[in-house]
Write a protein that holds these residues in place. Structure first.
Motif, PDB file in Angstrom:
ATOM      1  N   HIS A 181       0.819  -1.209   0.000  1.00 42.07           N
ATOM      2  CA  HIS A 181       0.000   0.000   0.000  1.00 42.07           C
ATOM      3  C   HIS A 181       0.854   1.260   0.000  1.00 42.07           C
ATOM      4  N   GLY A 182       2.119   1.142  -0.335  1.00 43.48           N
ATOM      5  CA  GLY A 182       3.006   2.289  -0.295  1.00 43.48           C
ATOM      6  C   GLY A 182       3.445   2.760  -1.667  1.00 43.48           C
ATOM      7  N   HIS A 200       5.555   1.558   3.947  1.00 45.88           N
ATOM      8  CA  HIS A 200       4.418   2.405   4.294  1.00 45.88           C
ATOM      9  C   HIS A 200       4.317   2.520   5.812  1.00 45.88           C
ATOM     10  N   TYR A 232       1.349   4.110  -6.243  1.00 47.31           N
ATOM     11  CA  TYR A 232       1.120   4.533  -4.866  1.00 47.31           C
ATOM     12  C   TYR A 232      -0.192   3.932  -4.402  1.00 47.31           C
ATOM     13  N   ARG A 233      -0.127   3.171  -3.313  1.00 52.73           N
ATOM     14  CA  ARG A 233      -1.307   2.462  -2.814  1.00 52.73           C
ATOM     15  C   ARG A 233      -1.942   1.637  -3.936  1.00 52.73           C
ATOM     16  N   THR A 288       1.681  10.681   2.716  1.00 52.85           N
ATOM     17  CA  THR A 288       3.116  10.435   2.543  1.00 52.85           C
ATOM     18  C   THR A 288       3.805  11.760   2.260  1.00 52.85           C
ATOM     19  N   THR A 326       3.724   8.567   6.498  1.00 51.66           N
ATOM     20  CA  THR A 326       4.920   7.941   5.937  1.00 51.66           C
ATOM     21  C   THR A 326       5.878   9.022   5.459  1.00 51.66           C
TER      22      THR A 326
END
Length: 247
Positions: free
Chosen positions: A6-7, A32, A66-67, A168, A199
């Motif tokens: 999820h990052g 994340h 991203y995610r 983030t 994050t």
């Protein structure tokens, strides 16, 4: 490549300028919910990597996710809406505007011309003031941003990033040109914000700050990652020593 479902991650990300590959098929992911650092010698492609991820420049090839969503090549405002905020290696402030108005610029619907005309939303002003208290420069609310020290401008820039409420936060050399007391303040803020769920991805040359602050470190050399892991592992990696020291 470390998985981070999820990052933020890139696959084969590439960007050339002329005949020079600033980012060279870089495949990397960041943890994340953690404080990540991106380090490397001067010219290793860190800022270009940041610029490709945040839409400041378009990569030649490869993907940014991203995610689990593909955000490759999206314009900066769409990257910001996706939940990513960033600062710059050289502070970007409006020197003739007040500190408070510099933070309000971080609100997308508050256009610069509206601020110049004196149009402010009370709820946004309240939030901006709370952020100035958070970063420790609320006493400078009415000062022109150009009169702040460089370290204070770094704190102002962080407040502006936070105004967009990103999940983030990418910081490009937050300690660069900053006195030790303010470096400590920036480090404390990063830890506090991370504890609240944000994050971080930090590009930094201050190794003391990197090694004491980070959960996960990625090392770039010649446009691609050569090592990654906890600070204690990365600092002893022979590839890292060779990249930095030539040994």
């Amino acid at each position: 490549m470390t998985t981070a479902p999820h990052g933020l991650a890139t696959v084969e990300l590439t960007k050339s300028f002329g005949g020079v590959r600033a980012v060279d098929r870089a495949s990397v992911s960041f943890h994340h919910g953690k404080i990540n650092a991106l380090i490397g010698p001067n010219g290793s492609g860190k800022t270009t990597f940041f610029n490709c991820v945040t839409g400041m420049i378009k990569p030649d090839s490869g993907t940014v996710t991203y995610r689990e969503r593909d955000i490759t090549g999206r314009p900066p405002h769409r990257i910001a809406r996706a939940g990513i905020g960033r600062s710059f290696q050289l502070c970007r402030v409006f020197p003739r505007m007040t500190v408070l108005d510099n933070v309000l610029v971080g609100v997308r619907r508050n256009r610069l011309r509206d601020l110049i005309a004196g149009a402010r939303q009370p709820d946004e002003v309240e939030k901006a003031r709370e952020l100035l208290v958070r970063v420790g420069i609320d006493h400078l609310e009415n000062a022109e941003a150009g009169n702040l020290s460089y370290g204070q401008q770094k704190l102002l820039e962080l407040a502006g990033v936070l105004m967009g409420d990103p999940e983030t936060i990418m910081l490009d050399e937050p300690a660069g040109g900053v006195n030790p007391a303010l470096i400590g303040r920036i480090g404390t803020l990063i830890r506090e914000l991370n504890a609240e769920g944000r994050t971080f991805l930090v590009v930094e040359h201050n190794m003391d700050m990197v090694m004491s602050l980070s959960d996960h470190v990625v090392v770039f050399d010649r446009g691609r990652p050569i090592a990654e892991g906890p600070p204690s592992v990365v600092r002893a990696d022979p590839r890292v020593l060779e990249a930095y020291l030539g040994i």
